[in-house]
Design a protein around this motif. Structure first.
Motif, short mmCIF file in Angstrom:
data_model
loop_
_atom_site.label_atom_id
_atom_site.label_comp_id
_atom_site.label_asym_id
_atom_site.label_seq_id
_atom_site.Cartn_x
_atom_site.Cartn_y
_atom_site.Cartn_z
N GLY A 155 0.81 -1.23 -0.01
CA GLY A 155 -0.03 0.12 -0.07
C GLY A 155 0.85 1.26 -0.19
O GLY A 155 0.75 2.25 -0.55
N ALA A 156 1.75 1.23 0.73
CA ALA A 156 2.70 2.28 0.76
C ALA A 156 3.49 2.74 -0.52
O ALA A 156 3.59 3.71 -0.93
N ALA A 157 3.98 1.72 -1.22
CA ALA A 157 4.68 1.88 -2.68
C ALA A 157 3.54 2.38 -3.46
O ALA A 157 3.90 3.25 -4.17
N GLY A 158 2.44 1.67 -3.47
CA GLY A 158 1.21 2.33 -4.52
C GLY A 158 0.98 3.86 -4.13
O GLY A 158 0.86 4.67 -5.05
N PHE A 159 0.82 4.04 -2.83
CA PHE A 159 0.20 5.66 -2.54
C PHE A 159 1.70 6.47 -2.98
O PHE A 159 1.25 7.55 -3.47
N ALA A 160 2.72 6.12 -2.71
CA ALA A 160 4.04 6.86 -3.05
C ALA A 160 4.08 6.96 -4.45
O ALA A 160 4.58 8.04 -5.16
N THR A 161 3.66 5.81 -5.23
CA THR A 161 3.74 6.13 -6.87
C THR A 161 2.83 7.22 -7.17
O THR A 161 3.07 8.08 -8.26
N LEU A 162 1.47 7.14 -6.77
CA LEU A 162 0.48 7.98 -7.29
C LEU A 162 0.96 9.41 -6.69
O LEU A 162 0.60 10.33 -7.55
N TYR A 163 1.45 9.70 -5.80
CA TYR A 163 1.85 10.98 -5.13
C TYR A 163 3.04 11.71 -5.85
O TYR A 163 2.92 12.82 -6.26
N ALA A 164 3.93 10.57 -6.19
CA ALA A 164 5.11 11.19 -7.03
C ALA A 164 4.63 11.57 -8.45
O ALA A 164 5.05 12.70 -9.10
N SER A 165 3.56 10.73 -8.95
CA SER A 165 2.91 11.33 -10.32
C SER A 165 2.58 12.50 -10.30
O SER A 165 2.51 13.53 -11.18
N THR B 149 6.29 15.59 -17.62
CA THR B 149 5.43 14.44 -17.93
C THR B 149 5.90 13.19 -17.54
O THR B 149 6.83 12.53 -18.46
N PRO B 150 5.59 12.37 -16.36
CA PRO B 150 6.13 10.91 -16.28
C PRO B 150 5.45 10.15 -17.07
O PRO B 150 4.44 10.00 -17.24
N SER B 151 6.18 9.48 -18.14
CA SER B 151 5.73 8.46 -18.87
C SER B 151 5.63 7.10 -18.03
O SER B 151 4.85 6.15 -18.62
N GLN B 152 6.42 6.59 -17.07
CA GLN B 152 6.70 5.51 -16.27
C GLN B 152 7.15 5.79 -15.07
O GLN B 152 8.03 6.63 -14.95
N LEU B 153 6.65 5.20 -14.12
CA LEU B 153 7.02 5.08 -12.74
C LEU B 153 7.18 3.78 -12.08
O LEU B 153 6.33 2.79 -12.45
N THR B 154 8.03 3.45 -11.39
CA THR B 154 8.38 2.13 -10.82
C THR B 154 9.00 2.57 -9.45
O THR B 154 9.70 3.26 -9.08
N VAL B 155 8.73 1.60 -8.62
CA VAL B 155 9.40 1.66 -7.04
C VAL B 155 10.75 0.85 -7.21
O VAL B 155 10.59 -0.25 -7.46
N THR B 156 11.77 1.47 -6.92
CA THR B 156 13.19 0.91 -6.90
C THR B 156 13.75 0.70 -5.50
O THR B 156 14.39 -0.14 -5.38
N ARG B 157 13.05 1.29 -4.41
CA ARG B 157 13.40 0.90 -3.20
C ARG B 157 12.54 1.12 -2.13
O ARG B 157 11.56 1.93 -2.20
N VAL C 118 10.95 6.34 -5.56
CA VAL C 118 10.29 6.18 -6.88
C VAL C 118 11.07 6.71 -8.25
O VAL C 118 11.75 7.86 -8.11
N ALA C 119 11.29 5.79 -9.24
CA ALA C 119 11.79 6.02 -10.36
C ALA C 119 10.86 6.68 -11.40
O ALA C 119 9.74 5.85 -11.62
N ALA C 120 11.17 7.64 -11.99
CA ALA C 120 10.10 8.45 -12.98
C ALA C 120 11.04 8.71 -14.55
O ALA C 120 12.08 9.05 -14.55
N ARG C 121 10.20 8.01 -15.62
CA ARG C 121 11.13 8.33 -16.47
C ARG C 121 10.06 9.53 -17.28
O ARG C 121 8.91 9.37 -17.36
N LEU C 122 11.04 10.63 -17.33
CA LEU C 122 10.27 11.91 -17.90
C LEU C 122 10.25 12.26 -19.12
O LEU C 122 11.51 12.06 -19.81
N GLN C 123 9.39 12.47 -19.85
CA GLN C 123 9.39 12.78 -21.26
C GLN C 123 9.79 14.55 -21.29
O GLN C 123 9.33 15.18 -20.52
N PRO C 124 10.41 14.90 -22.24
CA PRO C 124 10.86 16.21 -22.33
C PRO C 124 9.62 17.08 -22.76
O PRO C 124 8.54 16.75 -23.43
#
Length: 357
Positions: free
Chosen positions: A87-97, A130-138, A151-157
């Motif tokens: 739950g914490a991982a999913g919440f952090a991903t939404l928050y980071a986005s 604009t994050p195109s992909q987010l994933t938890v790395t730790r 959270v790792a975020a792949r950002l589009q220019p």
């Protein structure tokens, strides 16, 4: 002549009210060889022994509780599996986005995750990043109900501003869109890392609630390490005379391309399901590396086990090929090789033991 024996003269009975002598009193108090004084001493001794046993039990229990290790983690603080961490991982991903998308006027959106964001003053337009992909790395727990999520975020220019040619033609002297005087070349795609602190706690309805404890902190990404050495030898090109090649080709053709009976190439008690629908039309074996010497033209005795690292090129319906690698374990039975398992990862060679000084 009669001989008369002298009979002992009986002692007169004591009269009423006369006290017995000391010897008679002692004899009257002797019962079965134990005197009443000895009985009293024995009763007192038994009583003390019983009390000593009770006190000893209490002291033993107290000593056990006091000598119990105090650094043993309590199970009360361990999060239930599959609830707090996920739950914490999913919440952090939404928050980071939401944090990366936010711009001026989006303070309320962030406050839904971090209440302190209501007092912020954000700048820039929404969607500037604009994050195109987010994933938890730790993911690690820093305290009871407290999680640190990276959270790792792949950002589009950012998209370049669109100029209206009609408006520009009507008034060539009017300034164009404000793109910034120091705007440099467009940025490329990037991957950035953000550390998000999340607190979790049970709610009144029995569910688990989450809240961000602060704004995200941008941190460095995880470093890379050298790949461990594997047990496989040097990759060799496949030979048609090698019986292992025939088994591997037929197995992968059935597994990836749906060509043939998959169970025919599996060892007993090995269960695998082919990929459906089949993503490829053909599979070409390019190389294989074994964990030991093997006769490329014959089959060893039954029960021989060998691990292989196999490289293939799978051809899609449009004609493009994709390189793939499989770690397989083969076993001989009835004079042929069979697939014993599709391994989850290549087998690493054990690290050498440290030498003694």
């Amino acid at each position: 002549m009669k001989i008369l024996s002298k009979q002992p003269t009986p002692e007169p009975a004591p009269e009423a009210g006369n006290e017995p002598t000391t010897d008679a009193r002692d004899d009257a108090h002797e019962l079965g060889g134990w005197s009443t004084g000895a009985q009293a001493n024995t009763t007192t001794l038994v009583r003390w022994v019983a009390w000593a046993a009770i006190c000893g039990s209490i002291l033993l229990s107290l000593g056990t509780s006091l000598t119990r290790p105090t650094d043993t983690p309590s199970t009360d603080h361990q999060p239930p599996p599959g609830t707090g961490a996920q739950g914490a991982a999913g919440f952090a991903t939404l928050y980071a986005s939401e944090y990366l998308l936010a711009g001026k006027g989006d303070e309320g959106r962030l406050a839904a995750y971090y209440p302190g964001a209501a007092t912020l003053r954000l700048e820039g337009s929404r969607g500037r990043l604009t994050p195109s992909q987010l994933t938890v790395t730790r993911l690690r727990q820093t305290g009871p109900g407290i999680w640190s999520v990276t959270v790792a975020a792949r950002l589009q220019p950012p998209s370049p501003p669109v100029e209206n040619d009609d408006v520009k033609g009507k008034d060539s002297d009017s300034p164009g869109p404000d793109t910034g005087a120091d705007a440099g070349p467009p940025q490329g795609e990037s991957v950035r890392y953000f550390q998000v602190p999340v607190a979790s706690a049970p709610r009144a309805d029995g569910s688990t609630g989450y809240v961000a404890m602060s704004l995200p902190a941008e941190v460095a990404g995880p470093g890379t390490v050298d790949s461990p050495h594997t047990v496989y030898g040097t990759p060799q090109p496949p030979h048609d005379r090698d019986p292992r090649v025939k088994t591997i080709r037929s197995f992968l053709a059935a597994y990836l391309a749906g060509d043939g009976d998959l169970d025919r190439y599996l060892a007993p008690r090995t269960r695998l399901t082919r990929i459906a629908p089949a993503p490829y039309t053909a599979v070409d074996l390019t190389s294989l590396a074994a964990d030991g010497p093997a006769d490329a033209t014959g089959v060893p005795p039954d029960g021989t086990v060998q691990r292989l690292l196999v490289s293939v090129r799978a051809r899609a319906a449009d004609g493009t090929t994709l390189p793939l690698t499989y770690a397989l374990t083969l076993k001989t039975r009835a004079g042929r090789w069979e697939i014993a398992s599709l391994d989850g990862a290549p087998e690493a060679r054990p690290a050498p033991a440290p030498s003694s000084p």
